[in-house]
Design a protein around this motif. Structure first.
Motif, PDB file in Angstrom:
ATOM      1  N   ASN A  28       5.587   3.004  12.425  1.00  0.00           N
ATOM      2  CA  ASN A  28       4.922   2.315  11.307  1.00  0.00           C
ATOM      3  C   ASN A  28       5.475   2.729   9.938  1.00  0.00           C
ATOM      4  O   ASN A  28       4.731   3.048   9.015  1.00  0.00           O
ATOM      5  N   LEU A  29       6.782   2.695   9.819  1.00  0.00           N
ATOM      6  CA  LEU A  29       7.405   3.074   8.554  1.00  0.00           C
ATOM      7  C   LEU A  29       7.138   2.013   7.491  1.00  0.00           C
ATOM      8  O   LEU A  29       7.381   0.823   7.710  1.00  0.00           O
ATOM      9  N   ALA A  30       6.661   2.458   6.333  1.00  0.00           N
ATOM     10  CA  ALA A  30       6.317   1.553   5.231  1.00  0.00           C
ATOM     11  C   ALA A  30       6.674   2.225   3.918  1.00  0.00           C
ATOM     12  O   ALA A  30       6.741   3.461   3.829  1.00  0.00           O
ATOM     13  N   PRO A  31       6.917   1.443   2.851  1.00  0.00           N
ATOM     14  CA  PRO A  31       7.297   2.041   1.560  1.00  0.00           C
ATOM     15  C   PRO A  31       6.288   3.031   1.019  1.00  0.00           C
ATOM     16  O   PRO A  31       6.653   3.953   0.277  1.00  0.00           O
ATOM     17  N   GLY A  32       5.020   2.878   1.371  1.00  0.00           N
ATOM     18  CA  GLY A  32       4.000   3.789   0.886  1.00  0.00           C
ATOM     19  C   GLY A  32       3.977   5.132   1.578  1.00  0.00           C
ATOM     20  O   GLY A  32       3.254   6.041   1.150  1.00  0.00           O
ATOM     21  N   ASP A  33       4.769   5.294   2.651  1.00  0.00           N
ATOM     22  CA  ASP A  33       4.840   6.594   3.320  1.00  0.00           C
ATOM     23  C   ASP A  33       5.474   7.618   2.381  1.00  0.00           C
ATOM     24  O   ASP A  33       6.301   7.269   1.519  1.00  0.00           O
ATOM     25  N   PRO A  34       5.114   8.884   2.535  1.00  0.00           N
ATOM     26  CA  PRO A  34       5.686   9.896   1.644  1.00  0.00           C
ATOM     27  C   PRO A  34       7.196   9.985   1.806  1.00  0.00           C
ATOM     28  O   PRO A  34       7.756   9.723   2.871  1.00  0.00           O
ATOM     29  N   ASP A  35       7.845  10.374   0.724  1.00  0.00           N
ATOM     30  CA  ASP A  35       9.300  10.527   0.755  1.00  0.00           C
ATOM     31  C   ASP A  35       9.723  11.504   1.847  1.00  0.00           C
ATOM     32  O   ASP A  35      10.823  11.379   2.405  1.00  0.00           O
ATOM     33  N   SER A  36       8.863  12.472   2.138  1.00  0.00           N
ATOM     34  CA  SER A  36       9.199  13.466   3.155  1.00  0.00           C
ATOM     35  C   SER A  36       9.405  12.833   4.525  1.00  0.00           C
ATOM     36  O   SER A  36      10.233  13.309   5.319  1.00  0.00           O
TER      37      SER A  36
ATOM     38  N   ASN B  36       6.724  -4.896   3.310  1.00  0.00           N
ATOM     39  CA  ASN B  36       6.894  -4.179   2.043  1.00  0.00           C
ATOM     40  C   ASN B  36       5.621  -3.561   1.484  1.00  0.00           C
ATOM     41  O   ASN B  36       5.705  -2.707   0.592  1.00  0.00           O
ATOM     42  N   ASP B  37       4.470  -3.983   1.946  1.00  0.00           N
ATOM     43  CA  ASP B  37       3.243  -3.311   1.495  1.00  0.00           C
ATOM     44  C   ASP B  37       2.465  -2.716   2.655  1.00  0.00           C
ATOM     45  O   ASP B  37       1.253  -2.518   2.574  1.00  0.00           O
ATOM     46  N   GLY B  38       3.170  -2.411   3.739  1.00  0.00           N
ATOM     47  CA  GLY B  38       2.556  -1.694   4.849  1.00  0.00           C
ATOM     48  C   GLY B  38       1.399  -2.445   5.469  1.00  0.00           C
ATOM     49  O   GLY B  38       1.478  -3.656   5.704  1.00  0.00           O
ATOM     50  N   ALA B  39       0.317  -1.741   5.695  1.00  0.00           N
ATOM     51  CA  ALA B  39      -0.806  -2.301   6.443  1.00  0.00           C
ATOM     52  C   ALA B  39      -1.724  -3.179   5.594  1.00  0.00           C
ATOM     53  O   ALA B  39      -2.753  -3.636   6.084  1.00  0.00           O
ATOM     54  N   THR B  40      -1.380  -3.425   4.338  1.00  0.00           N
ATOM     55  CA  THR B  40      -2.166  -4.359   3.531  1.00  0.00           C
ATOM     56  C   THR B  40      -1.976  -5.763   4.079  1.00  0.00           C
ATOM     57  O   THR B  40      -0.849  -6.262   4.165  1.00  0.00           O
ATOM     58  N   ASP B  41      -3.060  -6.406   4.453  1.00  0.00           N
ATOM     59  CA  ASP B  41      -2.976  -7.706   5.129  1.00  0.00           C
ATOM     60  C   ASP B  41      -3.114  -8.816   4.092  1.00  0.00           C
ATOM     61  O   ASP B  41      -4.179  -9.386   3.890  1.00  0.00           O
ATOM     62  N   ASP B  42      -1.998  -9.138   3.417  1.00  0.00           N
ATOM     63  CA  ASP B  42      -2.050 -10.115   2.330  1.00  0.00           C
ATOM     64  C   ASP B  42      -1.001 -11.210   2.457  1.00  0.00           C
ATOM     65  O   ASP B  42      -0.697 -11.912   1.496  1.00  0.00           O
ATOM     66  N   GLY B  43      -0.412 -11.352   3.630  1.00  0.00           N
ATOM     67  CA  GLY B  43       0.568 -12.407   3.844  1.00  0.00           C
ATOM     68  C   GLY B  43       2.006 -11.995   3.616  1.00  0.00           C
ATOM     69  O   GLY B  43       2.924 -12.753   3.931  1.00  0.00           O
TER      70      GLY B  43
ATOM     71  N   ASP C 279      12.418  -5.796   3.137  1.00  0.00           N
ATOM     72  CA  ASP C 279      13.636  -5.314   2.487  1.00  0.00           C
ATOM     73  C   ASP C 279      13.419  -3.998   1.756  1.00  0.00           C
ATOM     74  O   ASP C 279      14.299  -3.130   1.741  1.00  0.00           O
ATOM     75  N   GLN C 280      12.240  -3.808   1.155  1.00  0.00           N
ATOM     76  CA  GLN C 280      11.971  -2.560   0.448  1.00  0.00           C
ATOM     77  C   GLN C 280      11.848  -1.393   1.428  1.00  0.00           C
ATOM     78  O   GLN C 280      12.343  -0.286   1.165  1.00  0.00           O
ATOM     79  N   THR C 281      11.208  -1.639   2.569  1.00  0.00           N
ATOM     80  CA  THR C 281      11.075  -0.600   3.586  1.00  0.00           C
ATOM     81  C   THR C 281      12.437  -0.154   4.083  1.00  0.00           C
ATOM     82  O   THR C 281      12.736   1.047   4.145  1.00  0.00           O
ATOM     83  N   VAL C 282      13.282  -1.129   4.438  1.00  0.00           N
ATOM     84  CA  VAL C 282      14.586  -0.797   5.001  1.00  0.00           C
ATOM     85  C   VAL C 282      15.497  -0.164   3.959  1.00  0.00           C
ATOM     86  O   VAL C 282      16.194   0.817   4.238  1.00  0.00           O
ATOM     87  N   GLN C 283      15.477  -0.713   2.742  1.00  0.00           N
ATOM     88  CA  GLN C 283      16.366  -0.169   1.721  1.00  0.00           C
ATOM     89  C   GLN C 283      16.028   1.278   1.392  1.00  0.00           C
ATOM     90  O   GLN C 283      16.926   2.105   1.179  1.00  0.00           O
ATOM     91  N   LYS C 284      14.741   1.606   1.376  1.00  0.00           N
ATOM     92  CA  LYS C 284      14.348   2.989   1.125  1.00  0.00           C
ATOM     93  C   LYS C 284      14.878   3.904   2.227  1.00  0.00           C
ATOM     94  O   LYS C 284      15.314   5.039   1.955  1.00  0.00           O
TER      95      LYS C 284
END
Length: 609
Positions: free
Chosen positions: A315-323, A350-357, A362-367
């Motif tokens: 469940n890798l998402a941009p909001g996960d800690p940098d660590s 790109n916003d993880g588990a937020t269910d907003d459509g 791209d942000q997840t992978v690029q990070k």
């Protein structure tokens, strides 16, 4: 301590006076009658109490453990005067709902309702716990009494056979045979004081302050200290979960890795819960002795070898800690030696588990790509297909999917337009070679096999002038399956039917590739959520079109995941017959350790197309 929450159904209120209940569950000391019901009478010789639903009065015993946390507060009571029937337990849990006021060593009598409680709900297939509830009235007779000596659980007394085979039927009515079946032995000791000595850890400490040990150290040991799961008929009967009743302020729960040892005695009541079955609720935990386990590092691919890896990044998402990104990146660069192609599972949007459509990732992978480069790895390029919102299962709103990372300095990706979330990839013929109609593409996404599940991602790659087809998988999870300790034996695996259907669809696609070019180089890899001996893997490899490389390893090395103390296989790499020179490695960096970046170990294969 961070215990799991124990869900509880409403209990029936006993016919007790409101005044006694309001008095804090305690009444004045009183002597028990000579003909009173005792704990072994309540427990009986099957899994269900012969007195279930009845109110019993002045049941005597000594308090052996107290649980003050969670929603399942209460205490364990054991009769120091056992009967001569080995099938009847002398212990019982008293559910008080409020924090108990009794202490270990108190001699008490209890008046309450006999209840069969199914932790997590009866529909899950779990066994029940025979309890005294109904707002019990507890009478303290004396304090400071010796606790009944623990029953030592060791290799010679725990049967190798795990449970009676009832052809899927309920084993609750069966008379317990504790000398024949491990589950029957544990049930015959339900809520009694037990002990394991010098126990090897076979499941590392998790986020809920739980770990697993084996009381049968010679039972299917892995070379790194675990217990390997070899088949449905061999679930490893020596596994026991350990939790703690000791307040964290007094003693922190041990942070144990697989292969460590709890030296000395670990003792406490034998509890049962929905997160692993029979569990020592420990009043004393042995001293942690390190086994010295280290994360593995695979070999570097040679210039003419194509290295492909699979890694479930949980469940890798941009909001996960940098660590987390840093640790995952180090795993790819240092432990996997920067493979040419990495199939990732559980990349969230790109916003993880937020269910907003939102479905783009791209942000997840690029990070992640940036973290790999910062760790000294290559500048990976990537390809994926965004799913239809909320249609592929996983954490709600997360829209997990598979992603290909590839090193453009070593391998190229054949971009063939037309692939999207709902279009099926096909196979064409190109100068005698197989060719995808879209790349990346998805295998038959409209097929019902993929309902609420990830669709396989297919890519066409070129390596040193050779075409390679890669299929990244994440088959439907085992959610809803009954546990190994289920009251239905063998346990029902309800998710198996859909994985079997998914494997059939993918097997058909691989057969299409090989029908066009029998020498096509195909690698299917990912989190298949099933075992190497499962019907799904048999279906996926049907006709010899794919070989499951986990089966080429020595038995003691066949695992990539740890679940309830079993070292087992969920992740796989499979190759087509043309790839005969595969060097395959499961790289153990997560599943055996208390501190994990993901709950899965990655795998890598090096081939010469």
């Amino acid at each position: 301590m961070t215990p799991r929450r124990h869900l509880r159904r409403p209990v029936t209120v006993s016919a007790l006076s409101a005044a006694a209940i309001a008095a804090g569950l305690l009444i004045a000391p009183a002597q028990a009658s000579a003909d009173q019901v005792r704990i072994h009478d309540i427990q009986g010789s099957t899994r269900l109490s012969p007195l279930a639903g009845q109110t019993v009065s002045d049941v005597p015993g000594v308090v052996t453990g107290v649980r003050t946390y969670g929603s399942n507060k209460g205490f364990w009571l054991q009769d120091p005067q056992p009967d001569d029937n080995p099938a009847t337990s002398e212990g019982i849990f008293v559910y008080t709902s409020a924090t108990p006021t009794v202490k270990v060593g108190d001699s008490v009598t209890v008046t309450g309702t006999v209840d069969e409680y199914y932790p997590g709900g009866a529909s899950t297939g779990v066994q029940s716990i025979t309890e005294l509830g109904g707002k019990p009235v507890v009478t303290v007779v004396s304090s400071g009494n010796p606790v009944p000596a623990p029953v030592v659980l060791d290799a010679k007394d725990i049967p190798d056979a795990y449970a009676p085979d009832a052809a899927g039927a309920n084993i609750e009515p069966l008379t317990l045979q504790p000398k024949k079946y491990a589950l029957d032995l544990f049930e015959s000791l339900e809520d009694m004081n037990v002990e394991v000595d010098n126990a090897r850890v076979v499941g590392p400490t998790d986020a809920y302050s739980e770990l697993w040990v084996t009381a049968k150290p010679g039972q299917e040991p892995t070379r790194r200290g675990g217990t390997v799961y070899e088949g449905y008929d061999n679930p490893n009967s020596g596994r026991i979960q350990v939790q703690s009743l000791i307040p964290t302020a007094q003693a922190a729960f041990p942070q144990a890795d697989t292969g460590d040892e709890l030296t000395g005695a670990t003792t406490g009541p034998l509890d049962y819960n929905q997160y692993g079955g029979y569990t020592i609720a420990a009043n004393a935990i042995g001293t942690l002795k390190s086994g010295g386990l280290k994360p593995e590092v695979t070999a570097k691919q040679k210039k003419d070898q194509l290295a492909l890896a699979t890694y479930n990044v949980e469940n890798l998402a941009p909001g996960d800690p940098d660590s987390k990104y840093t640790a995952l990146a180090a795993g790819v660069v240092d432990n996997l030696q920067s493979p040419d192609i990495v199939a990732l599972e559980e990349i969230q949007d790109n916003d993880g588990a937020t269910d907003d459509g939102v479905v783009a990732c791209d942000q997840t992978v690029q990070k992640f790509v940036d973290a790999i480069k910062a760790a000294g790895g290559p500048a990976y390029d990537w390809r994926s297909i965004n799913p239809v919102n909320d249609q592929d299962g996983g954490e709600p709103g997360g829209n997990i999917r598979q992603v290909f990372l590839f090193n453009p300095a070593r391998v190229s990706f054949d971009d063939i337009p037309g692939g999207d979330s709902t279009t099926a990839v096909g196979v064409a013929k190109d100068h005698g070679q197989a060719r995808l109609t879209t790349s990346p593409g998805r295998i038959d996404p409209a097929d019902s096999a993929w309902t609420a599940s990830r669709k396989p991602l297919v890519g066409q790659f070129e390596f040193q002038g050779k075409r390679v087809f890669v299929i990244a998988n994440h088959l439907v999870a085992k959610l809803g399956d009954q546990g190994l300790d289920s009251r239905f034996q063998p346990a029902t695996q309800s998710s198996m039917a859909q994985r079997l259907q998914q494997a059939q669809v993918e097997n058909g696609f691989v057969k299409q590739l090989l029908a066009v070019d029998k020498h096509a180089d195909v690698v299917a890899l990912g989190d298949l959520n099933d075992f190497q001996f499962s019907p799904a893997l048999a279906q996926l490899t049907d006709g010899g079109v794919l070989k499951d490389l986990i089966t080429t390893l020595p038995v003691k090395e066949r695992y990539s995941y740890d679940y309830e103390g079993n070292s087992e296989v969920l992740d796989h790499i499979l190759t087509s017959p043309a790839l005969t020179n595969a060097q395959y490695d499961v790289v153990h960096i997560n599943a055996e350790f208390a501190h994990q970046t993901s709950d899965h170990d990655p795998q890598v294969v090096r081939v010469r197309p």
